[in-house]
Enzyme design. Structure first.
Site, short mmCIF file in Angstrom:
data_model
loop_
_atom_site.label_atom_id
_atom_site.label_comp_id
_atom_site.label_asym_id
_atom_site.label_seq_id
_atom_site.Cartn_x
_atom_site.Cartn_y
_atom_site.Cartn_z
N GLY A 142 0.81 -1.21 0.00
CA GLY A 142 0.00 0.00 0.00
C GLY A 142 0.84 1.26 0.00
O GLY A 142 0.35 2.34 -0.30
N CYS A 195 1.11 6.22 0.83
CA CYS A 195 -0.25 6.75 0.76
C CYS A 195 -1.20 6.01 1.70
O CYS A 195 -1.90 6.62 2.51
CB CYS A 195 -0.78 6.69 -0.67
SG CYS A 195 -2.49 7.24 -0.84
N LYS A 224 -6.59 11.33 6.17
CA LYS A 224 -8.02 11.60 5.93
C LYS A 224 -8.87 11.02 7.05
O LYS A 224 -9.92 11.58 7.39
CB LYS A 224 -8.46 11.01 4.59
CG LYS A 224 -7.64 11.48 3.40
CD LYS A 224 -7.46 12.98 3.37
CE LYS A 224 -6.35 13.41 2.42
NZ LYS A 224 -5.00 13.20 2.93
N GLY A 254 4.31 25.25 4.11
CA GLY A 254 2.89 25.51 3.88
C GLY A 254 2.35 24.86 2.62
O GLY A 254 1.45 25.39 1.98
N VAL A 281 0.85 21.08 0.77
CA VAL A 281 -0.31 20.23 1.06
C VAL A 281 -0.20 19.56 2.42
O VAL A 281 -1.12 19.62 3.25
CB VAL A 281 -0.47 19.16 -0.03
CG1 VAL A 281 -1.60 18.20 0.34
CG2 VAL A 281 -0.77 19.80 -1.37
N ALA A 329 7.65 19.75 7.11
CA ALA A 329 6.77 19.44 5.97
C ALA A 329 7.15 20.28 4.77
O ALA A 329 6.32 21.02 4.22
CB ALA A 329 5.32 19.68 6.36
N GLY A 382 8.18 19.06 1.90
CA GLY A 382 8.01 18.32 0.64
C GLY A 382 8.58 16.92 0.69
O GLY A 382 9.06 16.45 1.72
N ASP A 426 5.73 8.40 -7.79
CA ASP A 426 6.57 9.48 -7.26
C ASP A 426 8.01 9.41 -7.72
O ASP A 426 8.67 10.43 -7.88
CB ASP A 426 6.56 9.43 -5.73
CG ASP A 426 5.24 9.91 -5.13
OD1 ASP A 426 4.29 10.11 -5.89
OD2 ASP A 426 5.18 10.06 -3.89
N HIS A 464 -29.05 19.74 -9.09
CA HIS A 464 -29.39 20.82 -8.16
C HIS A 464 -30.16 20.25 -6.98
O HIS A 464 -31.06 19.43 -7.17
CB HIS A 464 -30.24 21.87 -8.87
CG HIS A 464 -30.71 22.97 -7.97
ND1 HIS A 464 -29.89 24.01 -7.57
CD2 HIS A 464 -31.91 23.17 -7.35
CE1 HIS A 464 -30.56 24.82 -6.77
NE2 HIS A 464 -31.80 24.33 -6.63
#
Length: 456
Positions: free
Chosen positions: A38, A41, A50, A176, A178, A258, A260, A300, A440
């Site tokens: 996996g 990710c 998430k 700053g 993702v 963070a 990158g 990647d 809608h």
């Protein structure tokens, strides 16, 4: 005769999807993954983040439910249970990947793999041969040489932050992009004091500047310090120079690095096997071929796009050309990075695809744009109120009216951006898109409103 039709080196999104697709096509496949099936990710990236963000959103919704006529008393969160839920989600999905590979006959080796030449991979020292090799070794966090950062127990990367056993009272995020923005909004939602230190003048630099600004202003409880350079980490204190040139010292319980990620190019034989690569990644063409015959690279490690869904697409392209090169070429199976969407799952969310206004102008394009607030969407107002941040921006060429970019800030942006990607893939004009019927009430109607706001 080779031992396998294809050996896949790396079990992240690009690797496991390629293996599954090839297995479905009745090819004999060996998938080699040293750490965990996996990849980043699923185990320490997209999915666990998430899961935590979902818990944070539920907590926020409960705290602010009175405006919707719902009273929730004694709202609290249990960090240990939040982490337990995250672990359960990851375990379930990793098991699902393993089952999918088994179902189509893919052999999975939990081992270290080394590319030793065209069609040759050493698996724990034993050389296996294949007609094709797909390299999918992924990426690793960048750890800049900031004095005081190395071997500092207070400093963590994204993997370390996901594994925190106790909730920090204060978090300082260096970067700053993702990763930094998602974690900043996550911990701020749970009540931590959060500061983000960013070198550039705006967060999420690949986003359209207008919407990046809206996103930053919409993230509650986070102090953003833009145009600032970190010079050192003194124990638990980040030392940086602000935009005016003054030195600032800010302490933290946890410091997230963070800035990158970089392609993983060492430790698996890239140089020794003769693969062509740069610091940005393995060099591939638009069909994912490397300079070595029948050696492909996806995800990647190519540096073309460090996104899981981009890795999926690269895997599909490579597999198509392995199975039937003529058919794949005729069908136009090639990588088009300009139509790969991006998403930020912060609170609020953001997403986009195609050119920003600045990028379009830098390319010499004469463009027209329109930006509309999401309060034009009935569902957005019903679920978020009138003060919640949200907007959609459309960018199109002035003469041809071809849509070149769609960007959004607000809930469900990542869920609807695929439609915008399809618009760019199909080279829709503003007039074409105006004929599309949007259900809608939906937040996606913001795209329709932005399209109709473009001046004729």
């Amino acid at each position: 005769m080779a031992d396998y039709d294809v050996i896949v080196l790396g079990g992240g999104p690009g690797g496991y999807l390629a293996a599954e697709r090839l297995g479905h096509a009745k090819k004999k496949v060996l998938l080699v993954e040293e750490q965990y099936l996996g990849g980043t990710c699923l185990n320490v990236g997209c999915i666990p983040t998430k899961s935590l963000l979902n818990s944070a959103k539920l907590y926020l919704h409960a705290r602010h439910s009175q405006m919707f006529g719902v009273t929730a008393d004694n709202v609290a969160f249990d960090w240990a249970k939040v982490q337990s839920w995250k672990d359960e989600v990851v375990k379930t999905l990793v098991g699902g990947v393993a089952m999918a590979e088994k179902k189509v006959g893919v052999e999975v080796a939990n081992a270290h793999g080394t590319l030793v030449g065209t069609g040759k991979v050493a698996v724990n020292g034993e050389v296996k041969t294949a007609d094709h090799v797909i390299v999918a070794t992924g990426s690793v966090p960048v750890m800049p040489p900031i004095p005081g950062a190395k071997d500092n127990p207070v400093v963590v990367d994204s993997t370390g932050l996901l594994a925190l056993e106790s909730f920090p009272a204060k978090l300082v995020v260096i970067g700053g992009g993702v990763i930094g923005v998602e974690f900043a909004s996550l911990f701020a939602a749970f009540g931590a004091e959060v500061e983000v230190i960013e070198l550039l003048p705006e967060i999420v630099p690949f986003a359209d500047a207008d919407l990046a600004s809206r996103l930053r202003k919409g993230i509650e409880g986070v102090a953003f310090h833009l145009g600032c350079k970190v010079s050192a980490i003194d124990g638990n204190t980040v030392v940086y120079t602000d935009a005016k040139g003054a030195e600032v010292r800010t302490p933290a319980d946890v410091i997230l690095m963070a800035v990158g990620r970089r392609p993983l190019l060492d430790g698996w034989g890239a140089k020794e096997a003769g693969l062509e690569f740069t610091p940005r990644g393995i060099v591939v063409d638009d069909t994912m071929r490397t300079n070595l015959p029948n050696v492909w690279a996806v995800g990647d490690v190519t540096g073309r796009s460090l996104l899981a869904h981009a890795a999926y697409r690269m895997a599909e392209i490579a597999v198509a050309h392995i199975l039937d090169p003529e058919k794949a070429s005729h069908a136009g199976q090639r990588l088009r990075t300009e139509t790969i969407p991006w998403a930020v799952y912060s609170i609020p969310e953001a997403a986009g695809v195609g050119l920003t206004e600045a990028q379009a102008k830098a390319q010499g394009l004469d463009v027209v744009t329109a930006t509309v607030p999401l309060v034009l969407s009935g569902r957005f107002v019903a679920e978020n109120g009138l003060k919640a941040p949200g907007a959609v921006k459309v960018i199109a060429e002035k003469t041809s009216r071809v849509v070149r970019g769609i960007h959004a800030v607000g809930p469900y942006s990542p869920e609807t951006i695929w439609g915008a990607a399809a618009v760019l893939e199909s080279e829709y004009t503003i007039d074409d898109l105006r004929q599309v019927v949007f259900p809608h009430p939906t937040v996606s109607e913001g795209i329709r409103e932005a399209v109709w706001a473009v001046k004729d």
